[in-house]
Scaffold this active site. Structure first.
Site, PDB file in Angstrom:
ATOM      1  N   ASP A  93       0.923  -1.212  -0.170  1.00  0.00           N
ATOM      2  CA  ASP A  93       0.202  -0.167  -0.080  1.00  0.00           C
ATOM      3  C   ASP A  93       0.948   1.235  -0.027  1.00  0.00           C
ATOM      4  O   ASP A  93       1.588   1.443   0.985  1.00  0.00           O
ATOM      5  CB  ASP A  93      -0.796   0.077   1.323  1.00  0.00           C
ATOM      6  CG  ASP A  93      -1.952   1.092   1.011  1.00  0.00           C
ATOM      7  OD1 ASP A  93      -1.867   1.959   0.623  1.00  0.00           O
ATOM      8  OD2 ASP A  93      -3.102   1.029   1.677  1.00  0.00           O
TER       9      ASP A  93
ATOM     10  N   ASP B 250      -3.215   7.168  -3.692  1.00  0.00           N
ATOM     11  CA  ASP B 250      -3.043   6.433  -2.700  1.00  0.00           C
ATOM     12  C   ASP B 250      -3.615   5.006  -3.541  1.00  0.00           C
ATOM     13  O   ASP B 250      -4.473   4.994  -4.020  1.00  0.00           O
ATOM     14  CB  ASP B 250      -3.833   6.658  -1.591  1.00  0.00           C
ATOM     15  CG  ASP B 250      -3.944   5.680  -0.322  1.00  0.00           C
ATOM     16  OD1 ASP B 250      -3.255   4.529  -0.510  1.00  0.00           O
ATOM     17  OD2 ASP B 250      -4.755   5.713   0.506  1.00  0.00           O
TER      18      ASP B 250
ATOM     19  N   HIS C  36      -6.316  10.631   5.051  1.00  0.00           N
ATOM     20  CA  HIS C  36      -7.728  10.036   5.532  1.00  0.00           C
ATOM     21  C   HIS C  36      -8.663  11.088   5.777  1.00  0.00           C
ATOM     22  O   HIS C  36      -8.718  11.675   7.069  1.00  0.00           O
ATOM     23  CB  HIS C  36      -7.754   8.985   6.590  1.00  0.00           C
ATOM     24  CG  HIS C  36      -7.446   7.658   5.854  1.00  0.00           C
ATOM     25  ND1 HIS C  36      -8.282   6.580   6.226  1.00  0.00           N
ATOM     26  CD2 HIS C  36      -6.529   7.202   5.231  1.00  0.00           C
ATOM     27  CE1 HIS C  36      -7.761   5.542   5.748  1.00  0.00           C
ATOM     28  NE2 HIS C  36      -6.424   5.746   4.817  1.00  0.00           N
TER      29      HIS C  36
ATOM     30  N   GLU D  15     -10.860   1.116  -1.308  1.00  0.00           N
ATOM     31  CA  GLU D  15      -9.895   0.030  -0.891  1.00  0.00           C
ATOM     32  C   GLU D  15     -10.673  -1.061  -0.189  1.00  0.00           C
ATOM     33  O   GLU D  15     -10.467  -1.056   0.972  1.00  0.00           O
ATOM     34  CB  GLU D  15      -8.733   0.529   0.006  1.00  0.00           C
ATOM     35  CG  GLU D  15      -9.164   1.680   1.012  1.00  0.00           C
ATOM     36  CD  GLU D  15      -7.887   1.974   2.047  1.00  0.00           C
ATOM     37  OE1 GLU D  15      -7.122   1.248   2.051  1.00  0.00           O
ATOM     38  OE2 GLU D  15      -7.677   2.971   1.922  1.00  0.00           O
TER      39      GLU D  15
ATOM     40  N   GLU E 265      -6.663  -1.330  -4.168  1.00  0.00           N
ATOM     41  CA  GLU E 265      -6.887   0.214  -3.851  1.00  0.00           C
ATOM     42  C   GLU E 265      -6.618   1.120  -5.038  1.00  0.00           C
ATOM     43  O   GLU E 265      -5.547   0.828  -5.592  1.00  0.00           O
ATOM     44  CB  GLU E 265      -6.279   0.654  -2.609  1.00  0.00           C
ATOM     45  CG  GLU E 265      -6.706   2.057  -2.347  1.00  0.00           C
ATOM     46  CD  GLU E 265      -5.835   2.731  -1.106  1.00  0.00           C
ATOM     47  OE1 GLU E 265      -4.964   2.293  -0.590  1.00  0.00           O
ATOM     48  OE2 GLU E 265      -6.287   3.810  -0.532  1.00  0.00           O
TER      49      GLU E 265
END
Ligand code: MN
Ligand code: MN
Length: 289
Positions: free
Chosen positions: A85, A96, A163, A188, A275
């Site tokens: 990730d 991301d 986030h 994700e 993701e």
């Protein structure tokens, strides 16, 4: 502003695509996790962005927040299910993405996460409800005989915030929020053959600054002056010159730092993740990673 944000997201996403391609040769048994993390983080910088957070390499029942520590000797092993990730940012604007590599026999579990991501992205358009995204994720994963991890979510972004709202659940919720044109979100899904929930397992290497309060100890001040450049983005302890556990722990207790403990499946189930970062468009989604 929005256009500039989109351009930087697209550029950061393009960099991550290249990194995902170039890291593949390191994903094999015997390679040190630290070598992989340093390769990823170095490549992001070489290509003109900065890591938005430490390279996460969560193995097997670890789902998120694992990054190797300084001098880490741990290596990939035959049979591992490897979730990579990674994030890149340009002036705080983040992309991301995550991909799962199979060093064992977990094709279906990985497929479940990937199919869930594909179906979820098909639900994205201006005016779509995030609860429909969650429903699509849950349906795909359950149809393949697995469970979605319910306490890990997709998300939006803000400058230097990895986030931000909206929260995109990995299961069907009663009510969601409406997506708007131009929004940038990360979707994700996590699929598991365990209980479908993660908890902390007691190893922490990732932190971020909550607030730059004045601190008395010299070493604490040194650490804070070193991490100031990350603003509110997560950093790894191994990125710091010195990070004694006792000082870091104190900064966490005083509310200066936030810790991101490794999150593992509570029944030790294996976990796969997929993701992408996408831009919400009038009639669909533009995948940037
Ligand atoms: Mn991610
Ligand atoms: Mn994410």
């Amino acid at each position: 502003m929005t256009e500039e944000v989109h351009e930087k997201t697209i550029q950061a996403g393009k960099i991550l695509r290249t990194v995902k391609e170039e890291v593949k040769h390191l994903i094999k048994p015997g390679v040190k996790l630290l070598e992989i993390a340093e390769f990823v983080e170095g490549k992001i910088i070489e290509l003109g962005a900065e890591p938005a957070f430490p390279c996460n390499i969560s193995l097997n029942s670890d789902a998120a927040h694992f990054t190797p520590k300084r001098g880490d000797e741990r290596v990939l092993k035959e049979g591992d299910i490897v979730k990579l990730d990674i994030g890149a940012h340009i002036d705080g604007i983040i992309a991301d993405t995550a991909v799962t590599f199979d060093l064992g026999d977990n094709t279906e579990l990985i497929e479940a996460a990937e199919n869930a991501l594909k179906s979820a992205i098909q639900e994205v358009y201006a005016g779509a409800d995030t609860s429909d995204i969650g429903k699509a994720i849950e349906k795909e994963i359950r149809e393949m005989g697995f469970k979605p991890v319910i306490n890990l979510t997709g998300h939006g972004f803000l400058p230097y915030v990895a986030h931000a709202p909206p929260t995109i659940f990995n299961y069907g919720t009663e009510r969601g929020v409406k997506l708007e044109e131009g929004m940038i979100i990360a979707i994700e899904p996590f699929a598991t053959n365990g209980a479908g929930k993660v908890g902390e397992r007691g190893e922490t290497e990732i932190y971020s600054v909550i607030s730059m309060k004045p601190v008395r100890m010299k070493m604490a001040r040194q650490i804070l002056s070193e991490v100031e450049k990350y603003k509110t983005l997560p950093f790894a302890k191994r990125w710091l010159k010195k990070a004694p556990e006792i000082i870091i722990g104190k900064l966490v207790r005083e509310g200066v730092l936030r810790s991101y403990p490794v999150l593992a499946e509570i029944e030790k189930g294996l976990v796969a993740q997929a993701e992408h970062t996408v831009i919400v468009e009038e009639n669909g989604a533009k995948i940037v990673t």
